[in-house]
Design a protein around this motif. Structure first.
Motif, PDB file in Angstrom:
ATOM      1  N   ILE A  41       8.855 -13.800  -4.201  1.00 23.29           N
ATOM      2  CA  ILE A  41       9.764 -13.165  -5.158  1.00 23.29           C
ATOM      3  C   ILE A  41       9.033 -12.070  -5.941  1.00 23.29           C
ATOM      4  CG2 ILE A  41      11.085 -13.570  -7.279  1.00 23.29           C
ATOM      5  CD1 ILE A  41      11.836 -16.315  -6.027  1.00 23.29           C
ATOM      6  N   ASN A  42       7.817 -12.361  -6.385  1.00 30.44           N
ATOM      7  CA  ASN A  42       7.013 -11.370  -7.103  1.00 30.44           C
ATOM      8  C   ASN A  42       6.762 -10.151  -6.225  1.00 30.44           C
ATOM      9  OD1 ASN A  42       5.408 -10.193  -9.034  1.00 30.44           O
ATOM     10  ND2 ASN A  42       3.645 -11.477  -8.621  1.00 30.44           N
ATOM     11  N   PHE A  43       6.414 -10.396  -4.980  1.00 24.68           N
ATOM     12  CA  PHE A  43       6.172  -9.338  -4.009  1.00 24.68           C
ATOM     13  C   PHE A  43       7.405  -8.454  -3.860  1.00 24.68           C
ATOM     14  CE2 PHE A  43       5.892  -7.965   0.491  1.00 24.68           C
ATOM     15  CZ  PHE A  43       4.639  -7.372   0.480  1.00 24.68           C
ATOM     16  N   ARG A  44       8.597  -9.073  -3.735  1.00 25.35           N
ATOM     17  CA  ARG A  44       9.842  -8.314  -3.577  1.00 25.35           C
ATOM     18  C   ARG A  44      10.171  -7.491  -4.823  1.00 25.35           C
ATOM     19  NH1 ARG A  44      12.532  -7.757   1.154  1.00 25.35           N
ATOM     20  NH2 ARG A  44      14.352  -7.531  -0.122  1.00 25.35           N
ATOM     21  N   PHE A  45       9.961  -8.069  -6.011  1.00 26.87           N
ATOM     22  CA  PHE A  45      10.276  -7.353  -7.246  1.00 26.87           C
ATOM     23  C   PHE A  45       9.341  -6.178  -7.471  1.00 26.87           C
ATOM     24  CE2 PHE A  45      12.737 -11.097  -8.757  1.00 26.87           C
ATOM     25  CZ  PHE A  45      13.903 -10.422  -9.046  1.00 26.87           C
ATOM     26  N   ILE A  46       8.122  -6.259  -6.999  1.00 30.28           N
ATOM     27  CA  ILE A  46       7.184  -5.154  -7.171  1.00 30.28           C
ATOM     28  C   ILE A  46       7.427  -4.082  -6.110  1.00 30.28           C
ATOM     29  CG2 ILE A  46       4.753  -4.505  -6.983  1.00 30.28           C
ATOM     30  CD1 ILE A  46       4.091  -7.176  -8.341  1.00 30.28           C
ATOM     31  N   LEU A  47       7.620  -4.496  -4.879  1.00 28.86           N
ATOM     32  CA  LEU A  47       7.749  -3.528  -3.789  1.00 28.86           C
ATOM     33  C   LEU A  47       9.049  -2.724  -3.814  1.00 28.86           C
ATOM     34  CD1 LEU A  47       6.258  -5.045  -0.535  1.00 28.86           C
ATOM     35  CD2 LEU A  47       5.425  -3.173  -1.909  1.00 28.86           C
ATOM     36  N   THR A  48      10.139  -3.329  -4.233  1.00 34.40           N
ATOM     37  CA  THR A  48      11.423  -2.635  -4.188  1.00 34.40           C
ATOM     38  C   THR A  48      11.409  -1.341  -4.998  1.00 34.40           C
ATOM     39  OG1 THR A  48      12.539  -4.737  -3.808  1.00 34.40           O
ATOM     40  CG2 THR A  48      13.896  -2.897  -4.573  1.00 34.40           C
ATOM     41  N   PRO A  49      11.047  -1.358  -6.292  1.00 38.76           N
ATOM     42  CA  PRO A  49      11.037  -0.080  -7.022  1.00 38.76           C
ATOM     43  C   PRO A  49       9.995   0.901  -6.505  1.00 38.76           C
ATOM     44  CG  PRO A  49      10.390  -1.887  -8.467  1.00 38.76           C
ATOM     45  CD  PRO A  49      10.768  -2.472  -7.162  1.00 38.76           C
ATOM     46  N   VAL A  50       8.876   0.379  -6.007  1.00 40.92           N
ATOM     47  CA  VAL A  50       7.844   1.270  -5.478  1.00 40.92           C
ATOM     48  C   VAL A  50       8.357   1.992  -4.234  1.00 40.92           C
ATOM     49  CG1 VAL A  50       5.578   1.330  -4.381  1.00 40.92           C
ATOM     50  CG2 VAL A  50       5.907   0.030  -6.481  1.00 40.92           C
ATOM     51  N   PHE A  51       9.028   1.269  -3.354  1.00 41.92           N
ATOM     52  CA  PHE A  51       9.566   1.919  -2.159  1.00 41.92           C
ATOM     53  C   PHE A  51      10.670   2.911  -2.501  1.00 41.92           C
ATOM     54  CE2 PHE A  51       7.952  -1.607   0.761  1.00 41.92           C
ATOM     55  CZ  PHE A  51       6.933  -0.805   1.237  1.00 41.92           C
ATOM     56  N   ILE A  52      11.448   2.633  -3.537  1.00 37.30           N
ATOM     57  CA  ILE A  52      12.454   3.603  -3.977  1.00 37.30           C
ATOM     58  C   ILE A  52      11.761   4.874  -4.463  1.00 37.30           C
ATOM     59  CG2 ILE A  52      14.191   4.067  -5.758  1.00 37.30           C
ATOM     60  CD1 ILE A  52      15.020   1.087  -5.448  1.00 37.30           C
ATOM     61  N   CYS A  53      10.715   4.715  -5.275  1.00 35.75           N
ATOM     62  CA  CYS A  53       9.970   5.886  -5.772  1.00 35.75           C
ATOM     63  C   CYS A  53       9.293   6.646  -4.634  1.00 35.75           C
ATOM     64  CB  CYS A  53       8.937   5.450  -6.807  1.00 35.75           C
ATOM     65  SG  CYS A  53       9.657   4.884  -8.352  1.00 35.75           S
ATOM     66  N   ILE A  54       8.744   5.918  -3.671  1.00 34.78           N
ATOM     67  CA  ILE A  54       8.107   6.571  -2.530  1.00 34.78           C
ATOM     68  C   ILE A  54       9.142   7.353  -1.724  1.00 34.78           C
ATOM     69  CG2 ILE A  54       7.010   6.132  -0.295  1.00 34.78           C
ATOM     70  CD1 ILE A  54       5.486   3.847  -1.653  1.00 34.78           C
ATOM     71  N   GLY A  55      10.329   6.758  -1.529  1.00 35.05           N
ATOM     72  CA  GLY A  55      11.394   7.459  -0.813  1.00 35.05           C
ATOM     73  C   GLY A  55      11.820   8.716  -1.539  1.00 35.05           C
ATOM     74  N   LEU A  56      11.955   8.628  -2.865  1.00 36.68           N
ATOM     75  CA  LEU A  56      12.323   9.808  -3.640  1.00 36.68           C
ATOM     76  C   LEU A  56      11.234  10.877  -3.574  1.00 36.68           C
ATOM     77  CD1 LEU A  56      13.919   8.086  -6.758  1.00 36.68           C
ATOM     78  CD2 LEU A  56      15.101   9.292  -4.905  1.00 36.68           C
ATOM     79  N   PRO A  92      -0.267  -3.627  -8.044  1.00 42.30           N
ATOM     80  CA  PRO A  92      -1.237  -4.240  -7.131  1.00 42.30           C
ATOM     81  C   PRO A  92      -1.692  -3.255  -6.050  1.00 42.30           C
ATOM     82  CG  PRO A  92       0.656  -5.671  -7.452  1.00 42.30           C
ATOM     83  CD  PRO A  92       0.985  -4.366  -8.097  1.00 42.30           C
ATOM     84  N   ILE A  93      -2.857  -3.500  -5.530  1.00 39.10           N
ATOM     85  CA  ILE A  93      -3.451  -2.573  -4.570  1.00 39.10           C
ATOM     86  C   ILE A  93      -2.629  -2.468  -3.286  1.00 39.10           C
ATOM     87  CG2 ILE A  93      -5.508  -2.153  -3.169  1.00 39.10           C
ATOM     88  CD1 ILE A  93      -7.133  -3.286  -5.503  1.00 39.10           C
ATOM     89  N   TYR A  94      -1.995  -3.554  -2.855  1.00 43.42           N
ATOM     90  CA  TYR A  94      -1.216  -3.482  -1.621  1.00 43.42           C
ATOM     91  C   TYR A  94      -0.038  -2.522  -1.740  1.00 43.42           C
ATOM     92  CZ  TYR A  94       1.821  -6.973  -3.882  1.00 43.42           C
ATOM     93  OH  TYR A  94       2.631  -7.643  -4.750  1.00 43.42           O
ATOM     94  N   VAL A  95       0.385  -2.210  -2.951  1.00 47.75           N
ATOM     95  CA  VAL A  95       1.476  -1.268  -3.158  1.00 47.75           C
ATOM     96  C   VAL A  95       0.995   0.169  -2.969  1.00 47.75           C
ATOM     97  CG1 VAL A  95       3.094  -0.414  -4.910  1.00 47.75           C
ATOM     98  CG2 VAL A  95       2.702  -2.856  -4.672  1.00 47.75           C
TER      99      VAL A  95
END
Length: 177
Positions: A41-56, A92-95
């Protein structure tokens, strides 16, 4: 089914390990499963906004502009932008790896991307503030200077060791993202 197993083999192994632990000791299995669920759950909450920002970033920032800012001929400006953007990260570094992929896709110099990654891993502002409060300013400044030297050394040694074929392969793989 075989392609799913090939693609997600690690997930299947982890689920199998959790099931084995659960059958061996249900209390430890319950704890392990709860821990795995919280991490997912933590992984999903962190990755979702990061991927949105990366897409933008991928859509809105023009390749030519990124090449001017952090490309091969950006010089000190590119180095400064890479270090400053690396120090303000608090994820986190994986992001950071997908961010590095987009930077490479946009034509950033490899040493600038490595500078960004290394600075993000070792010279973050929140980390510096924590060190100042717990270990003192002199220790923090010494570690900061040594890390900065190491980060520059790592970035430029890596770029220097890459052949033209390696660079083309790296940029080619980034284009596939």
């Amino acid at each position: 089914m075989k392609t799913a197993i090939k693609k997600y083999w690690f997930l299947f192994v982890m689920v199998l390990c959790n099931l084995i632990i659960w059958t061996y000791d249900p209390e430890i299995g319950k704890t392990a499963l709860a821990f795995s669920g919280k991490n997912f759950i933590n992984f999903r909450f962190i990755l979702t906004p990061v991927f949105i920002c990366i897409g933008l970033m991928d859509v809105w920032v023009e390749r030519e502009k990124m090449i001017r800012i952090m490309g091969a001929n950006s010089g000190v400006k590119g180095i400064t932008v890479a270090i400053l953007s690396g120090t303000i990260t608090a994820v986190p570094i994986y992001v950071l790896l997908p961010v590095a992929g987009v930077l490479l896709k946009k034509g950033c110099r490899i040493s600038n991307v490595v500078l960004f990654l290394c600075t993000s891993a070792s010279i973050r502002i929140p980390l510096l503030l924590f060190e100042i409060s717990s270990l003192g300013i002199s220790f923090t400044l010494m570690r900061f200077c040594l890390n900065l030297f190491a980060v520059f050394a790592i970035a430029f040694i890596i770029e220097g060791l890459l052949s033209d074929k390696d660079r083309k392969e790296i940029y080619g793989n980034a284009e596939k993202l």
